[in-house]
Write an enzyme that holds these catalytic residues in place. Structure first.
Site, PDB file in Angstrom:
ATOM      1  N   ASN A   9       0.881  -1.177   0.000  1.00 23.42           N
ATOM      2  CA  ASN A   9       0.000   0.000   0.000  1.00 23.42           C
ATOM      3  C   ASN A   9       0.917   1.224   0.000  1.00 23.42           C
ATOM      4  O   ASN A   9       1.474   1.573   1.031  1.00 23.42           O
ATOM      5  CB  ASN A   9      -0.891  -0.019   1.250  1.00 23.42           C
ATOM      6  CG  ASN A   9      -1.698   1.257   1.414  1.00 23.42           C
ATOM      7  OD1 ASN A   9      -1.779   2.078   0.496  1.00 23.42           O
ATOM      8  ND2 ASN A   9      -2.293   1.435   2.590  1.00 23.42           N
ATOM      9  N   TRP A  10       1.042   1.821  -1.178  1.00 30.19           N
ATOM     10  CA  TRP A  10       1.984   2.947  -1.297  1.00 30.19           C
ATOM     11  C   TRP A  10       1.452   4.223  -0.660  1.00 30.19           C
ATOM     12  O   TRP A  10       2.175   5.201  -0.511  1.00 30.19           O
ATOM     13  CB  TRP A  10       2.284   3.225  -2.774  1.00 30.19           C
ATOM     14  CG  TRP A  10       3.075   2.160  -3.467  1.00 30.19           C
ATOM     15  CD1 TRP A  10       3.547   0.986  -2.930  1.00 30.19           C
ATOM     16  CD2 TRP A  10       3.499   2.163  -4.829  1.00 30.19           C
ATOM     17  NE1 TRP A  10       4.237   0.268  -3.879  1.00 30.19           N
ATOM     18  CE2 TRP A  10       4.219   0.976  -5.062  1.00 30.19           C
ATOM     19  CE3 TRP A  10       3.339   3.063  -5.900  1.00 30.19           C
ATOM     20  CZ2 TRP A  10       4.781   0.663  -6.302  1.00 30.19           C
ATOM     21  CZ3 TRP A  10       3.893   2.754  -7.133  1.00 30.19           C
ATOM     22  CH2 TRP A  10       4.603   1.568  -7.325  1.00 30.19           C
ATOM     23  N   LYS A  11       0.154   4.236  -0.329  1.00 29.68           N
ATOM     24  CA  LYS A  11      -0.492   5.454   0.203  1.00 29.68           C
ATOM     25  C   LYS A  11      -0.233   6.622  -0.759  1.00 29.68           C
ATOM     26  O   LYS A  11      -0.184   6.393  -1.969  1.00 29.68           O
ATOM     27  CB  LYS A  11      -0.009   5.726   1.633  1.00 29.68           C
ATOM     28  CG  LYS A  11      -0.155   4.480   2.512  1.00 29.68           C
ATOM     29  CD  LYS A  11      -0.040   4.751   3.971  1.00 29.68           C
ATOM     30  CE  LYS A  11      -0.189   3.422   4.726  1.00 29.68           C
ATOM     31  NZ  LYS A  11      -0.198   3.586   6.168  1.00 29.68           N
ATOM     32  N   HIS A  94      -9.610   1.325   4.591  1.00 36.84           N
ATOM     33  CA  HIS A  94      -8.354   1.525   5.323  1.00 36.84           C
ATOM     34  C   HIS A  94      -8.619   2.479   6.490  1.00 36.84           C
ATOM     35  O   HIS A  94      -9.411   3.415   6.372  1.00 36.84           O
ATOM     36  CB  HIS A  94      -7.280   2.095   4.384  1.00 36.84           C
ATOM     37  CG  HIS A  94      -5.930   2.109   5.016  1.00 36.84           C
ATOM     38  ND1 HIS A  94      -5.551   3.084   5.903  1.00 36.84           N
ATOM     39  CD2 HIS A  94      -4.888   1.255   4.919  1.00 36.84           C
ATOM     40  CE1 HIS A  94      -4.323   2.820   6.324  1.00 36.84           C
ATOM     41  NE2 HIS A  94      -3.897   1.717   5.739  1.00 36.84           N
ATOM     42  N   GLU A  96      -7.048   4.898   7.599  1.00 32.37           N
ATOM     43  CA  GLU A  96      -6.845   6.332   7.306  1.00 32.37           C
ATOM     44  C   GLU A  96      -8.072   6.914   6.633  1.00 32.37           C
ATOM     45  O   GLU A  96      -8.416   8.077   6.847  1.00 32.37           O
ATOM     46  CB  GLU A  96      -5.574   6.505   6.446  1.00 32.37           C
ATOM     47  CG  GLU A  96      -4.316   6.311   7.293  1.00 32.37           C
ATOM     48  CD  GLU A  96      -3.117   5.764   6.554  1.00 32.37           C
ATOM     49  OE1 GLU A  96      -3.072   5.845   5.313  1.00 32.37           O
ATOM     50  OE2 GLU A  96      -2.207   5.245   7.226  1.00 32.37           O
ATOM     51  N   GLU A 166      -5.773  -4.695  10.459  1.00 39.44           N
ATOM     52  CA  GLU A 166      -4.744  -3.682  10.685  1.00 39.44           C
ATOM     53  C   GLU A 166      -5.054  -2.904  11.960  1.00 39.44           C
ATOM     54  O   GLU A 166      -5.852  -1.966  11.936  1.00 39.44           O
ATOM     55  CB  GLU A 166      -4.707  -2.702   9.513  1.00 39.44           C
ATOM     56  CG  GLU A 166      -4.361  -3.330   8.186  1.00 39.44           C
ATOM     57  CD  GLU A 166      -3.741  -2.312   7.232  1.00 39.44           C
ATOM     58  OE1 GLU A 166      -2.604  -2.533   6.830  1.00 39.44           O
ATOM     59  OE2 GLU A 166      -4.377  -1.298   6.941  1.00 39.44           O
ATOM     60  N   GLY A 172       2.158   2.412  10.740  1.00 44.95           N
ATOM     61  CA  GLY A 172       3.135   3.485  10.589  1.00 44.95           C
ATOM     62  C   GLY A 172       3.824   3.891  11.885  1.00 44.95           C
ATOM     63  O   GLY A 172       4.493   4.911  11.949  1.00 44.95           O
ATOM     64  N   SER A 211       3.042  -1.972  10.444  1.00 49.56           N
ATOM     65  CA  SER A 211       4.483  -2.067  10.700  1.00 49.56           C
ATOM     66  C   SER A 211       5.060  -3.455  10.432  1.00 49.56           C
ATOM     67  O   SER A 211       5.995  -3.874  11.110  1.00 49.56           O
ATOM     68  CB  SER A 211       4.808  -1.599  12.119  1.00 49.56           C
ATOM     69  OG  SER A 211       4.414  -0.238  12.294  1.00 49.56           O
ATOM     70  N   GLY A 232       2.702  -1.043   4.312  1.00 49.77           N
ATOM     71  CA  GLY A 232       2.790   0.380   3.997  1.00 49.77           C
ATOM     72  C   GLY A 232       4.231   0.795   3.771  1.00 49.77           C
ATOM     73  O   GLY A 232       4.805   0.617   2.694  1.00 49.77           O
ATOM     74  N   GLY A 233       4.856   1.338   4.814  1.00 50.44           N
ATOM     75  CA  GLY A 233       6.207   1.890   4.715  1.00 50.44           C
ATOM     76  C   GLY A 233       7.211   0.978   4.035  1.00 50.44           C
ATOM     77  O   GLY A 233       7.972   1.416   3.155  1.00 50.44           O
TER      78      GLY A 233
HETATM   79  P1  PGA Z   1       2.599   0.366   7.684  1.00 47.74           P
HETATM   80  O1  PGA Z   1       1.170   0.608   6.985  1.00 47.74           O
HETATM   81  O2  PGA Z   1       3.126  -0.933   7.146  1.00 47.74           O
HETATM   82  O3  PGA Z   1       3.423   1.547   7.261  1.00 47.74           O
HETATM   83  O4  PGA Z   1       2.355   0.314   9.140  1.00 47.74           O
HETATM   84  C1  PGA Z   1       0.286  -0.448   6.761  1.00 47.74           C
HETATM   85  C2  PGA Z   1      -0.989   0.084   6.158  1.00 47.74           C
HETATM   86  O5  PGA Z   1      -1.416   1.179   6.519  1.00 47.74           O
HETATM   87  O6  PGA Z   1      -1.607  -0.583   5.298  1.00 47.74           O
END
Ligand code: PGA
Length: 248
Positions: A9-11, A94, A96, A166, A172, A211, A232-233
Site C-alpha cells: 500500500n503505497w499510500k 483503510h 486512514e 490492521e 506506521g 508495521s 505500507g512503509g
Molecule cells: P505500515 O502501513 O506498514 O506503514 O504500518 C500499513 C498500512 O497502513 O496498510
C-alpha cells in the site's frame, strides 16, 4: 490451503521516477517468490504501473473507490475506471480513510459492493484504535466492521474478499502487534465468518497490516491464521518489500 498474499500500500507516495525504479526493483527480484504479490498505487500512476508490470506476475491494485458506478461525483474514481487500467484489487476501509475521511462501516460495505459488482477483489481493512484496544473493545470493533459487510452483501460475498486486519495503533508506528496478538484477532475473525459459513471461513485470506517489515514478516506469516500482509512503509523500498514477499 490458503495462498500467501503480500500487498503493498503505497499510500500517497509516488512520482514517475520513483515508480519506475520501485517497480523495476521489485520485478528484478520476483524469482523464487511464491506468494501472490500486488501493489496498490495512487490513481495517477495506475497507467504507468500497468505498462511496467505487463507480462509479469505482479498484480495491480488501487487504494480507494467511490460507491457509485459513474455519474456526477466530481473528483471521484469508480471501480470500472481503475479496472480499465488493469487493477484487479482495491483497498476499502483503510483506517486512514475511516478516520480522516469519515468512512463509516456502512460506507465501507458499499465500497466493497462497488468493487465486487465491477468484478474486482476488495481488500477489506478492519482494526481497532489504541483507545479501543486499551478498553478491551478489539473484538467488538472488528465484529461491527465485518458484520456491516455480511449484512449488506451476505457471507457468500467473502468468496471474493480479502480481509486485512490492521490494528490502527500499529500502522506506521513501528509498534507491530506480536504474532500472538495478531493471531488471536485473526482467529476471532475466522471464527466470526465461520458462524455463517465454515467453508468461507477456511477459504478467506486474512492479511495482517501494521508495521510489518523484513524483520518480523516470517514470524507473523507463519501463524496459522495469518495469510500474508498489507505493507505500507516497507513497500516503498524494493529490497524490503521483496524480503517480505519471500517470507510467505
Ligand atoms: P505500515 O502501513 O506498514 O506503514 O504500518 C500499513 C498500512 O497502513 O496498510
Amino acid at each position: 490451503m490458503r495462498k500467501t498474499i503480500i500487498a503493498g500500500n503505497w499510500k500517497m507516495n509516488a512520482s514517475k521516477d520513483s515508480v519506475k525504479s520501485l517497480i523495476g526493483g521489485i520485478l528484478s527480484g520476483m524469482e523464487g517468490v511464491n506468494a501472490e504479490v500486488l501493489v496498490c498505487v495512487p490513481f495517477p500512476y495506475l497507467s504507468q504501473v500497468e505498462l511496467l508490470i505487463e507480462g509479469s506476475n505482479l498484480k495491480l491494485g488501487a487504494q480507494n473507490i467511490n460507491i457509485n458506478a459513474s455519474g456526477a461525483f466530481t473528483g471521484e474514481i469508480s471501480a470500472d475506471m481503475i479496472k480499465d487500467f488493469g487493477a484487479k484489487h482495491v483497498i476499502v476501509g483503510h483506517s486512514e480513510r475511516r478516520s480522516l475521511y469519515g468512512e463509516t462501516s456502512s460506507v465501507v460495505a458499499k465500497k466493497t459492493k462497488a468493487a465486487l459488482d465491477a468484478g474486482m477483489t476488495p481488500l477489506l481493512c478492519v482494526g481497532e484504535s489504541l483507545e479501543h484496544k486499551k478498553s478491551g473493545k478489539t473484538e467488538t470493533v472488528v465484529e461491527e466492521q465485518i458484520n456491516a459487510v455480511i449484512e449488506l452483501l451476505g457471507i457468500d460475498s467473502f468468496h471474493n474478499i480479502i480481509v486485512a486486519y490492521e490494528p490502527v495503533w500499529a500502522i506506521g508506528t513501528g509498534m507491530t502487534a506480536t504474532p500472538e496478538q495478531a493471531q488471536a484477532v485473526h482467529l476471532f475473525i475466522r471464527n466470526l465468518l465461520g458462524e455463517s459459513s465454515e467453508n468461507i471461513a477456511q477459504k478467506t485470506p486474512i492479511l495482517y497490516g501494521g508495521s510489518m517489515n523484513a524483520g518480523n514478516a516470517v514470524e507473523l506469516i507463519s501463524c496459522p491464521d495469518i495469510d500474508g500482509g498489507l505493507i505500507g512503509g516497507a513497500a516503498l523500498k524494493a529490497e524490503d518489500f521483496l524480503q517480505i514477499c519471500k517470507a510467505g
